[in-house]
Structures are given as structure tokens and as C-alpha cells.
Design a protein around this motif. Structure first.
Motif, PDB file in Angstrom:
ATOM      1  N   ILE A 180       6.988  -3.670 -10.224  1.00 14.81           N
ATOM      2  CA  ILE A 180       6.582  -4.831 -11.168  1.00 14.81           C
ATOM      3  C   ILE A 180       6.997  -5.056 -12.439  1.00 14.81           C
ATOM      4  N   ASP A 181       7.127  -3.901 -13.323  1.00 15.71           N
ATOM      5  CA  ASP A 181       7.604  -4.192 -14.739  1.00 15.71           C
ATOM      6  C   ASP A 181       8.926  -4.502 -14.568  1.00 15.71           C
ATOM      7  N   ARG A 190      -3.208 -10.076  -7.137  1.00 12.59           N
ATOM      8  CA  ARG A 190      -4.297 -10.010  -7.774  1.00 12.59           C
ATOM      9  C   ARG A 190      -4.206 -10.363  -9.271  1.00 12.59           C
ATOM     10  N   ILE A 191      -3.053 -10.172  -9.814  1.00 12.94           N
ATOM     11  CA  ILE A 191      -3.019 -10.875 -11.291  1.00 12.94           C
ATOM     12  C   ILE A 191      -2.702 -12.335 -11.347  1.00 12.94           C
ATOM     13  N   ARG A 223       4.822   0.898  -7.449  1.00 10.51           N
ATOM     14  CA  ARG A 223       4.549  -0.501  -7.559  1.00 10.51           C
ATOM     15  C   ARG A 223       4.526  -0.940  -8.819  1.00 10.51           C
ATOM     16  N   ALA A 224       3.913  -0.213  -9.777  1.00  9.64           N
ATOM     17  CA  ALA A 224       4.095  -0.436 -11.266  1.00  9.64           C
ATOM     18  C   ALA A 224       5.264  -0.708 -11.702  1.00  9.64           C
ATOM     19  N   ALA A 225       6.226   0.396 -11.308  1.00 10.62           N
ATOM     20  CA  ALA A 225       7.585   0.344 -11.878  1.00 10.62           C
ATOM     21  C   ALA A 225       8.020  -0.662 -11.737  1.00 10.62           C
ATOM     22  N   GLY A 230       0.682  -1.260   0.053  1.00 10.08           N
ATOM     23  CA  GLY A 230       0.000  -0.095  -0.094  1.00 10.08           C
ATOM     24  C   GLY A 230       0.736   1.113  -0.033  1.00 10.08           C
ATOM     25  N   SER A 231       2.136   1.232   0.474  1.00  6.90           N
ATOM     26  CA  SER A 231       2.911   2.391   0.688  1.00  6.90           C
ATOM     27  C   SER A 231       3.663   2.478  -0.346  1.00  6.90           C
ATOM     28  N   LEU A 232       3.636   1.807  -1.544  1.00 10.02           N
ATOM     29  CA  LEU A 232       4.451   2.056  -2.613  1.00 10.02           C
ATOM     30  C   LEU A 232       3.695   3.017  -3.795  1.00 10.02           C
ATOM     31  N   GLY A 233       2.650   3.016  -3.565  1.00 12.72           N
ATOM     32  CA  GLY A 233       1.637   3.559  -4.814  1.00 12.72           C
ATOM     33  C   GLY A 233       1.839   3.160  -6.036  1.00 12.72           C
ATOM     34  N   VAL A 234       2.236   4.137  -7.045  1.00 15.79           N
ATOM     35  CA  VAL A 234       2.608   3.813  -8.357  1.00 15.79           C
ATOM     36  C   VAL A 234       3.921   3.396  -8.582  1.00 15.79           C
ATOM     37  N   PHE A 292      -3.234   1.140  -9.122  1.00 18.02           N
ATOM     38  CA  PHE A 292      -2.034   2.008  -8.731  1.00 18.02           C
ATOM     39  C   PHE A 292      -2.291   3.419  -8.588  1.00 18.02           C
ATOM     40  N   SER A 327      -4.128   4.004  -5.281  1.00 12.67           N
ATOM     41  CA  SER A 327      -3.394   3.742  -4.276  1.00 12.67           C
ATOM     42  C   SER A 327      -2.079   5.107  -4.140  1.00 12.67           C
ATOM     43  N   THR A 328      -1.892   5.829  -5.358  1.00 16.70           N
ATOM     44  CA  THR A 328      -0.972   6.749  -5.291  1.00 16.70           C
ATOM     45  C   THR A 328      -1.697   8.108  -4.558  1.00 16.70           C
ATOM     46  N   TRP A 345       9.287  -8.163 -13.410  1.00 17.88           N
ATOM     47  CA  TRP A 345       8.843  -9.076 -14.873  1.00 17.88           C
ATOM     48  C   TRP A 345       9.748  -9.196 -15.478  1.00 17.88           C
ATOM     49  N   LEU A 346      10.239  -8.301 -16.294  1.00 18.90           N
ATOM     50  CA  LEU A 346      11.191  -8.291 -17.148  1.00 18.90           C
ATOM     51  C   LEU A 346      12.283  -9.115 -16.588  1.00 18.90           C
ATOM     52  N   GLN A 405       1.925  -7.844  -6.305  1.00 25.25           N
ATOM     53  CA  GLN A 405       0.473  -7.671  -7.006  1.00 25.25           C
ATOM     54  C   GLN A 405      -0.229  -9.096  -6.981  1.00 25.25           C
TER      55      GLN A 405
END
Lengths: 453, 309
Positions: free
Chosen positions: A70-71, A102-103, A66-68, A60-64, B53, B56-57, A74-75, A100
């Protein structure tokens, strides 16, 4: 000042009371919405919105960011997998799952690595824990977070059907035996119920499925698990984006029923041996229905059409009737099929029988003797394992071989002459033949695989 | 009433002018604007990831603002003697805290509103599905046009001496980005005019609203912690944020921890769920109001008990 303190205390109490009440209501509403709580049958509660408490704060504390993260992960995980660094890839995938959960692709990636990529690098007897870990990951953590994911249900069913039930992995007999041992206890006994809970199988759902099938499922068989998870997946609400997965689930369901028909009856081995699996004609009707549902559906060029599969099912049903000890019924059914023109190439019942069960038996007298030896040794092994019906069927098959050989080469098969050592037994029942296993062990290079202790 | 309004207005302005506030807003906006590209590696769940995301942001930026803004300012005023001067007017300590929270809440809503609009635009644009994926013209025009207009207004105001650039940009952004969303809502990707606001996900708007409520709860907790801990309030608020995300179970005593889970509906984005019922939103608002009341009452009780200054 005192009045203000009393007022503050009153407001504090009122605020906390209302907050406690509304929190309870909100948590109940969240459970109804299927968020913030596990919904699988008997899994540990995942009670916070973002997963287990230990990861919730991080996630919860990583916010967006998290997307970076995860990307990047994954790579890296895919790169590691391509390089063959499967252990590292799985470790990274676990981190992605924490970020993540939920994926569903996160879980299927890990499960495939555990069940398919890592085991080939291990000795055969050490592979099962990895396959089991892949299965557990899906049916425990994966389904806790994604109880409505048809992909996870498909993946789980596929591992049971293909990895354990199939013969693509030389260690598959180990897997089947290990799975069967987990459910060896008497049905309904506490140990059996424990195994059910461990495997995340819901007793009531299982009973409903069995009622639909019209016969009990033997959970020692991988096909039974594959069928259970297929049915679970197909019971989920259908979403447009999941239509391919649902189609795949229907195919796998039919394949699982066919697998149960062909190898759905487990035979307990002698100590140290592997389980053998005999045909179970009780699943014929269900397998036929599942195949009939697929008639007319699109198939790839490499696939057998459902019509061809139905014809093969008819042929197998007749052979299994014969091998089950009911030769008269098999002959009658063959005659009916011939009248309908189901088997245009078949000339006689005996030829039809041998074409699949012992296709080389009538090549020459030696091949006939070898086929005879296989049938007789198989009958002895099945008798010893408490399967008199199939043992009688194999003896009847031996009679057919002997009679046909006598027609072709009169006097070539001397009843007094010792038969050669068979190279294999029908239905993979050599595991039951402990005497043969002992002889095979004595001859290096021909020993059948040992069951892990 | 006027003194309390003055305290609230001052608290709001002070928060908006904080450099930390500008940094948080800027970082949030950049992250949200980049989120379509960042979320494009989620297999079939790209759009869900983007919304998850984004929500959450907004919650995270609200938590940071509560810690480094509301809580820090309250602690500074209590420590520096600014608050005791106000108490000497005389102004009731509880009412002072309430006014301070009202100002902070206004700033939180303003600071959260702009990113929420940017998130709606980003989600409407969606992650690119392939290299040649067409852009959403109305969204780009509405988003970047609104942002540029806000910056221009803020620059003009700063040049005219009408307030700090950052605070003015946020206020102007609330208006210009609203206009940008309305523009994007009028047209679809192909500049045709379908149903108004089509393409915007109502569940996402609800999630952003809930995230804003969560940040208000944290702001109140931050003010309470400022009264109790003073210098340790910033760290205390961040800890409350982490505890609030991780809290689970139905034990009654857990009510003292701000349950941020109830403001978190990110999972619904993966379930193709319908928008939340109004009842859920009202109950969440009630929980936030009750928790804020409890925090401020506890803060007032502490303030009444101790010497200040």
C-alpha cells in the motif's frame, strides 16, 4: 475397528453440527458488530470479512506485506497524479482499494480524480460519465465498505453541490441536465424507484428528511442530493477525530439548503436543451435556520460571515417574491426590512430590486433597452416552459426598468422601437428559449452548450 | 496416557525444530517490528492499519506453519512408516491423530504467542506521526531487551547441548517477551507509572487470540489433509487457507470449509470499537473446537479404512 469407525463418524457429525451452529451464531454476531457485511441501504452484500470473495483471499494472505504494498502504491499514485497521469493514478488507486478498502481516503482519492481531474481533459459532452463514475464509486463501493465514514458522505455531497450544482466547470449545465433526467419519472413510479435504488437513496430516509424540511425534495436538483448525503453523514456517530469533517458537513448542509433556495426548482427544457433551475422559496426557512446555527462560528477571512449571508438571504427572498409574481408581498417585506434597518444602503424598492437583478440597467438608454430585452425574452421562455408565475415576475421587472428609464431619460425608450437581441437570460433560462438557441447556433462562437444525447 | 503424551510432546518438539518454523517466526517478528514504519502512510488510520496488518500477519504465519509444519510432518510420518510403527504398539489411530494435533497445537500457540506480544508492543509504540515523533522507551527496552535475552538463553542452551537453538529461542522468548510486555505495561512513554497495562489495546489482544484459534483450525485441517492427500497436503492446506478467507454465505454445506472470516476482526480497528464481548470469543473457541474435532474424526475414519505404510 467397526466401533472406532462408528465413533469417528459420530464425532464427525457432532463436530460439524456444532461448527455449523456456532458459525451461524458468529456470523450473526459479526453482522451486529457491522463487520463482514455491507450495511448500506441497498448495496450488494459484501459478505466476507475482507471484502468481496475474489479479493479476500489475496488481501488476507498478504499479511503485513500489504502495508508495504500500500505504501509503495500510494506513493506511486500520488506521483502519477502530480504528473497529470490521472488514468494511471485511478487504476493504481483501485488496486489500493482492493488491498485496503476500509480506508476512506482511498475512495475519496479515486472519486476526486474521476470527478475533477479527468473531465477537464475531455470535450464537454463527454465529461458526465466520469463525474458519474466518481459519484457511483463513493456511494456504491466506498460506502459499502465504509458505511460509517463521514468523509465519504462529505465527499459525495460536495461533488453534488460543487461539481454539479456549481458553475465552476463549463460543462456543469450538462451535468445538471443528466442528473435531472435520471429522476424525470413521476415520483413514486417504478422508474423513479429504480433511479432511487441506483442512486443508493433510501426512500424511508428521504421521506423522514422531507418531513423535517416540511416540503418534498426534487431529486432532479443536485442540491437535493447534496443535502441528503450531508444529512446522512451528520446522522453518523460523532467521533473526536472526525470533528473537522462534521463541521464541514454542517457548512455544506447550510450551503446545500441555500443552493436549493436559489436554484431548487427545475424547469424541464425543450428537446435538446438544458434544464433551468429557478429559485424555490420553500427552502427559505430551512436555509435561514442552517445559517443561524452558524452565527458566531469561526470563519476564514475569505468567507462571508453568516450574518452577511443572512442579510443576502433576506434580500434574495424579497427579489424572489417579486419575480415569483407577488410584487405586493415583496414590497411589504422590503418595507419591514427597511424599518429594521436590514438594508442600510437601499433608497427605494425599485433601486433595491435592480441593484441585484439588473445592476447595469440604468447606466444608459442602450443598457436599459438590453435589460428590457432580457426580461421580456426570459418571460417568453418561462411562459413556454409552463412557469407563468416567474414569467409574470419578469414582465413586472420589465415594467420597473421601463418606468425608471422613463424617469431618467424621458422619451428615450420608444415603445415602437425593436429591442436588441439579449446577450443572456435571467436564471440561466436561455436553455428554455429554443428560438434563441437556434439563432445562437446560426452565429458561430456564441452557441450555448448542447446537451449530450 | 503416557504414550499419547509422548506423541504430543514429540510432535511439538519436531515442529519447533523445523527450519521452516524458525524462518516463519523470524520473518513474522521482523515484519511486526517494522510494522510501525510500514503503516505510517495510512492518513488518519495509521494505528488501525498497524493493528490490522499485525493481526493478519499472525494469521498468515499460523497458516504457513500449519501447511509447512503440522501438515507436512503428519504426511511425512504417514508416508515414511513412522506412524505405522506407532499403530503397531497398539495405539488407536484416532488417538494418535489427536495426540499429534495436541502437540502441533502447543507449538502453534507458542509460536503465535511471541509474535502476539511483539504486536502488542508495536501497537503500543504506534506509527511515528512525524519525523521527530518521540520513541516509547519502555516498549523499546521491553521488546528489544526481551528478544536479546531470549537469544542469549538459546545460545547458552545450545552451547550446553540442551536442544536446538531455534526451538529454545522460541520457548525462552515466550518468557522473556512476557517480561518485556509487563515492563512496558508498568510504565508509560515518559517512564511514569500509570494504570498497569495502560496503552495496550484489549481488542488487539483479542484479535491476536482469534488469529491463533484460526491457525489451530488450519493445523487440524492440515492434519486431515495429510491423511487424505499425503504429499499434496501442504498445497491443500494453503488452498484451505485461501478458501477459508474467501468463504461467504450461510449455506449449510459451507461448514466443511474452515471459515477463517469468523476469526477476523481487523475491521473493528477502523471503527474505534469497544473490545469484543466474551460471548463472541467463547463462540469462536467453540467453533474452533468443533471444527478441529470434525477434522480429526474424519482423519481417523480415513485412517481406519486404509492400509498404512
Amino acid at each position: 475397528v467397526t466401533a472406532r469407525r462408528v465413533l469417528a463418524c459420530g464425532l464427525l457429525a457432532a463436530g460439524l453440527t456444532v461448527a455449523a451452529w456456532s458459525r451461524t451464531e458468529l456470523r450473526a454476531a459479526r453482522r451486529a458488530l457491522g463487520i463482514g457485511a455491507a450495511t448500506s441501504a441497498s448495496g450488494p452484500a459484501v459478505d466476507t470479512a475482507l471484502g468481496p470473495a475474489k479479493t479476500a483471499a489475496l488481501v488476507g494472505s498478504l499479511g503485513v506485506l500489504r502495508a508495504a504494498a500500500i505504501d509503495f502504491l500510494w506513493l506511486r499514485a500520488i506521483g502519477l497524479e502530480r504528473r497529470g497521469d490521472f488514468f494511471e493514478a485511478v487504476a493504481l488507486a483501485r488496486t489500493i482499494a482492493a488491498l485496503q478498502p476500509r480506508i476512506d481516503a482511498v475512495w475519496t482519492f479515486q472519486a476526486r480524480s474521476l470527478a475533477y481531474d479527468i473531465p477537464p481533459g475531455m470535450p464537454e459532452r463527454d465529461r458526465w460519465p466520469w463525474v458519474a463514475a466518481g459519484i457511483d464509486l463513493l456511494r456504491k463501493e466506498g460506502l459499502d465498505f465504509n458505511p460509517r465514514s463521514p468523509s465519504l458522505h462529505f465527499e459525495l455531497a460536495f461533488i453534488f453541490y460543487h461539481k454539479i450544482g456549481g458553475d465552476h466547470d463549463p460543462a456543469a449545465p450538462f451535468y445538471r441536465t443528466e442528473l435531472a433526467r435520471e429522476f424525470e419519472a413521476e415520483r413514486g413510479a417504478e422508474r423513479w424507484r429504480d433511479a432511487l435504488r441506483t442512486a443508493r437513496l433510501d426512500a424511508e430516509r428521504l421521506e423522514r428528511l422531507e418531513a423535517r424540511l416540511g416540503c418534498p425534495l426534487d431529486l432532479r436538483v443536485a442540491g437535493a442530493h447534496a443535502l441528503y448525503w450531508c444529512e446522512q453523514g451528520l446522522a453518523l456517530p460523532a467521533r473526536e477525530r472526525d470533528r473537522f469533517v462534521f463541521s464541514a458537513l454542517k457548512h455544506l448542509r447550510a450551503a446545500s439548503l441555500l443552493a436549493l433556495f436559489h436554484r431548487g426548482r427545475p424547469v424541464r427544457p425543450a428537446p435538446g436543451g438544458h434544464y433551468a433551475f429557478l429559485p424555490d422559496p420553500r427552502f427559505e426557512t430551512q436555509a435561514r435556520q442552517a445559517l443561524a446555527e452558524r452565527v458566531g462560528s469561526k470563519q476564514s477571512a475569505a468567507q462571508e460571515s453568516p450574518e452577511e449571508e443572512l442579510r443576502a438571504l433576506d434580500a434574495a427572498a424579497i427579489r424572489y417574491l417579486f419575480l415569483g409574481g407577488d410584487a405586493a408581498a415583496a414590497r411589504q417585506r422590503f418595507a419591514e426590512a427597511m424599518r429594521r434597518g436590514t438594508f442600510p444602503g437601499a433608497r427605494s424598492f425599485e433601486e433595491f430590486l435592480l441593484a441585484d437583478l439588473e445592476p447595469t440597467a440604468l447606466d444608459d438608454p442602450h443598457a436599459a433597452r438590453l435589460a428590457l430585452a432580457r426580461a421580456q425574452a426570459g418571460a417568453v421562455a418561462l411562459d413556454a416552459a409552463g412557469e407563468p408565475g416567474f414569467a409574470a415576475g419578469l414582465r413586472a421587472l420589465a415594467d420597473v426598468i421601463r418606468a425608471r428609464a422613463a424617469d431618467l431619460w424621458p422619451g428615450a425608450l420608444d415603445p415602437q422601437e425593436a429591442l436588441p437581441e439579449p446577450d443572456s437570460l435571467p436564471f440561466g433560462v436561455e436553455a428554455l428559449d429554443t428560438a434563441r438557441r437556434a439563432r445562437a447556433r446560426a452565429a458561430p462562437g456564441t452557441a450555448p452548450p448542447e446537451a449530450p444525447r | 496416557m503416557a504414550p499419547y503424551l509422548a506423541i504430543a510432546r514429540a510432535a511439538c518438539e519436531e515442529l519447533l525444530r523445523l527450519p521452516a518454523c524458525g524462518v516463519i517466526v523470524l520473518a513474522t517478528l521482523v515484519a511486526l517490528a517494522l510494522s510501525p514504519a510500514l503503516a505510517m502512510f495510512g492518513f488518519q488510520d495509521d494505528a488501525s492499519l498497524l493493528m490490522d496488518f499485525g493481526a493478519s500477519t499472525i494469521l498468515l504465519s499460523g497458516a504457513l506453519l500449519a501447511a509447512f509444519g503440522s501438515s507436512w510432518l503428519a504426511a511425512r510420518d504417514l508416508d515414511s512408516g513412522a506412524a505405522p510403527v506407532v499403530f503397531a504398539k497398539p495405539i488407536a489411530r484416532g488417538a494418535y491423530l489427536a495426540a499429534r494435533f495436541a502437540g502441533a497445537a502447543a507449538a502453534h500457540l507458542l509460536v503465535g504467542y511471541v509474535p502476539a506480544l511483539v504486536l502488542l508492543l508495536a501497537a503500543r509504540h504506534g506509527p511515528p506521526l512525524h519525523a521527530g515523533h518521540p520513541s516509547d522507551g519502555p516498549v523499546l527496552l521491553g521488546g528489544f531487551g526481551g528478544a536479546l535475552a531470549a537469544l542469549a538463553i538459546a545460545a547458552f542452551g545450545a552451547r550446553a547441548g540442551a536442544g536446538a537453538f531455534g526451538a529454545r529461542a522460541i520457548k525462552a522468548g515466550a518468557l522473556t517477551m512476557t517480561a518485556g510486555v509487563l515492563l512496558a505495561g508498568t510504565f508509560d512513554r515518559d517512564w511514569k507509572a500509570p494504570v498497569f497495562l495502560a496503552g495496550f489495546d484489549p481488542l488487539l489482544a483479542q484479535a491476536a487470540f482469534l488469529s491463533l484459534l484460526g491457525s489451530l483450525v488450519l493445523a487440524a485441517a492440515g492434519i486431515f489433509l495429510a491423511v487424505v492427500l499425503r504429499r499434496g497436503a501442504v498445497a491443500g492446506t494453503l488452498l484451505a487457507f485461501a478458501a477459508g478467507l474467501a468463504v461467504s454465505g450461510d449455506a449449510v454445506w459451507l461448514v466443511v470449509i474452515p471459515d477463517l472470516g469468523v476469526f477476523w476482526v481487523g475491521e473493528l480497528f477502523y471503527q474505534d470499537a469497544a473490545p469484543l464481548e466474551l460471548r463472541y470469543l467463547l463462540e469462536a473457541a467453540l467453533y474452533a473446537a468443533a471444527y478441529v474435532t470434525a477434522c480429526l474424526a474424519a482423519g481417523a475414519w480415513f485412517l481406519e479404512r486404509r492400509e498404512v505404510g
